[in-house]
Scaffold this motif. Structure first.
Motif, short mmCIF file in Angstrom:
data_model
loop_
_atom_site.label_atom_id
_atom_site.label_comp_id
_atom_site.label_asym_id
_atom_site.label_seq_id
_atom_site.Cartn_x
_atom_site.Cartn_y
_atom_site.Cartn_z
N GLY A 60 0.78 -1.23 0.00
CA GLY A 60 0.00 0.00 0.00
C GLY A 60 0.81 1.27 0.00
O GLY A 60 0.27 2.36 -0.19
N ASP A 128 -1.77 4.11 0.91
CA ASP A 128 -3.09 3.71 0.43
C ASP A 128 -3.65 2.63 1.35
O ASP A 128 -3.60 1.44 1.05
CB ASP A 128 -2.99 3.22 -1.02
CG ASP A 128 -4.35 2.88 -1.61
OD1 ASP A 128 -5.36 3.33 -1.05
OD2 ASP A 128 -4.38 2.16 -2.63
N ASN A 129 -4.22 3.06 2.47
CA ASN A 129 -4.70 2.10 3.47
C ASN A 129 -5.86 1.25 2.97
O ASN A 129 -6.06 0.13 3.45
CB ASN A 129 -5.11 2.85 4.74
CG ASN A 129 -3.91 3.39 5.49
OD1 ASN A 129 -2.92 2.70 5.68
ND2 ASN A 129 -3.98 4.66 5.91
N ARG A 130 -6.63 1.79 2.04
CA ARG A 130 -7.82 1.06 1.56
C ARG A 130 -7.56 0.31 0.26
O ARG A 130 -8.48 -0.15 -0.40
CB ARG A 130 -8.99 2.04 1.41
CG ARG A 130 -9.55 2.49 2.76
CD ARG A 130 -10.77 3.35 2.59
NE ARG A 130 -10.42 4.74 2.31
CZ ARG A 130 -11.27 5.64 1.80
NH1 ARG A 130 -12.49 5.27 1.48
NH2 ARG A 130 -10.89 6.88 1.60
N ASN A 131 -6.30 0.22 -0.13
CA ASN A 131 -5.91 -0.59 -1.29
C ASN A 131 -6.66 -0.18 -2.57
O ASN A 131 -7.09 -1.01 -3.36
CB ASN A 131 -6.17 -2.07 -1.00
CG ASN A 131 -5.33 -2.98 -1.88
OD1 ASN A 131 -4.24 -2.61 -2.30
ND2 ASN A 131 -5.83 -4.17 -2.15
N ARG A 132 -6.76 1.14 -2.79
CA ARG A 132 -7.49 1.64 -3.96
C ARG A 132 -6.65 1.62 -5.23
O ARG A 132 -7.18 1.66 -6.34
CB ARG A 132 -7.97 3.07 -3.69
CG ARG A 132 -9.12 3.17 -2.72
CD ARG A 132 -9.38 4.59 -2.28
NE ARG A 132 -8.44 5.02 -1.26
CZ ARG A 132 -8.48 6.20 -0.64
NH1 ARG A 132 -9.42 7.07 -0.95
NH2 ARG A 132 -7.59 6.51 0.29
#
Length: 298
Positions: A60, A128-132
């Motif tokens: 991430g 990118d903590n939400r893996n977008r």
């Protein structure tokens, strides 16, 4: 020894974007490049060494690296069961500059891209903590290597989407901003000066030395003036005229021979420049200092 990576090794002549995926390893060499690089850690943990400093990384993490960044990824372990996988998207500056029209001039990403293109030495880290971003990077990577119909158009679209996500990450303040160390910049400038002194008689240009130093022309101009106290043109003129002083004192070559030896074929220009720097004509200088090894100049 830092390994040099040139964009000519990767880019197709008519397409300024290249993508690859690397499983990082300890044998991979620290390198510097003449293109902008966007790196996404897709899997694993490790360290990213940038300008001799170590930054822990994990899945991430994203890095936007300008031209001239010295870096290398290292996995946390040499065991193949713990790979560090990084997807890289590299750009010619023109491709990055094209992205600017898609973002408001007061946005954080606009500022970052502008500074990256200007070669001010800034690099950025996103989280990118939400893996977008993973899906977008993978799509772009697959399009690049499968080469389906209109793949270049689709890659440009995916790259734009990637930067839109980066813009959102930046607005969420999930970003680190850093500058390359003064030591690294000074080392590259010293290498450029050594190249200039070794090849002063050749047709050297500001653009050529900036490229060799892995800097933008603007950054190189600023750093060159700080390092020498002179503009590029004035400095190389002084180097050439000082060399001609030495030749006038230590050889019996004609003034024309000496002018050509230091890189000048226009004798009228050479005489005017020599007088401007030394306050004397070449012949008068030879007569005055033939027995003196010290060159006189302003």
């Amino acid at each position: 020894m830092v390994f040099e990576l040139r964009g000519t090794r990767f880019f197709e002549d008519d397409f300024p974007i290249y993508l690859n995926r690397e499983v990082e390893a300890f044998h991979l060499r620290e390198h510097i490049h003449d293109f902008v690089e966007l790196c996404l850690v897709e899997e694993g943990q490790g360290h990213h060494f940038i300008d001799k400093k170590s930054y822990p990384v994990q899945k991430g993490d994203v890095f936007l690296l300008p031209v001239g960044t010295v870096h290398v990824f290292r996995p946390v372990s040499a065991r193949t069961s713990h790979p560090l996988v990084v997807c890289n998207c590299i750009f010619k500056l023109e491709a990055l500059q094209e992205l600017l029209i898609n973002f408001p001039a007061d946005s954080r990403l606009y500022e970052m891209i502008t500074r990256t293109c200007a070669g001010e030495g800034y690099w950025y880290q996103f989280r990118d903590n939400r893996n977008r971003l993973n899906h977008l990077f993978n799509e772009a990577y697959l399009e690049y290597y499968n080469r389906g119909s209109n793949y270049r158009v689709l890659i440009r679209s995916l790259v734009l989407q990637i930067f839109i996500v980066l813009d959102r990450l930046a607005s969420e303040n999930d970003i680190g901003s850093y500058t390359e160390s003064a030591t690294m910049v000074a080392e590259r400038m010293q290498d450029a000066l050594e190249l200039l002194h070794s090849n002063y008689k050749e047709h050297l240009t500001l653009e050529m030395l900036a490229e060799k130093a892995f800097m933008s022309v603007r950054q190189f101009q600023i750093m060159f003036k700080q390092a020498t106290g002179k503009t590029f043109n004035r400095y190389i003129q002084h180097v050439r005229i000082l060399k001609s002083c030495e030749l006038l004192v230590h050889t019996d070559w004609s003034v024309r021979q000496i002018a050509e030896e230091v890189g000048y074929s226009d004798m009228k220009f050479f005489h005017a420049l020599f007088r401007k720097i030394t306050s004397e004509s070449p012949l008068r200088y030879r007569q005055t200092y033939k027995k003196n090894t010290n060159c006189k100049h302003k």
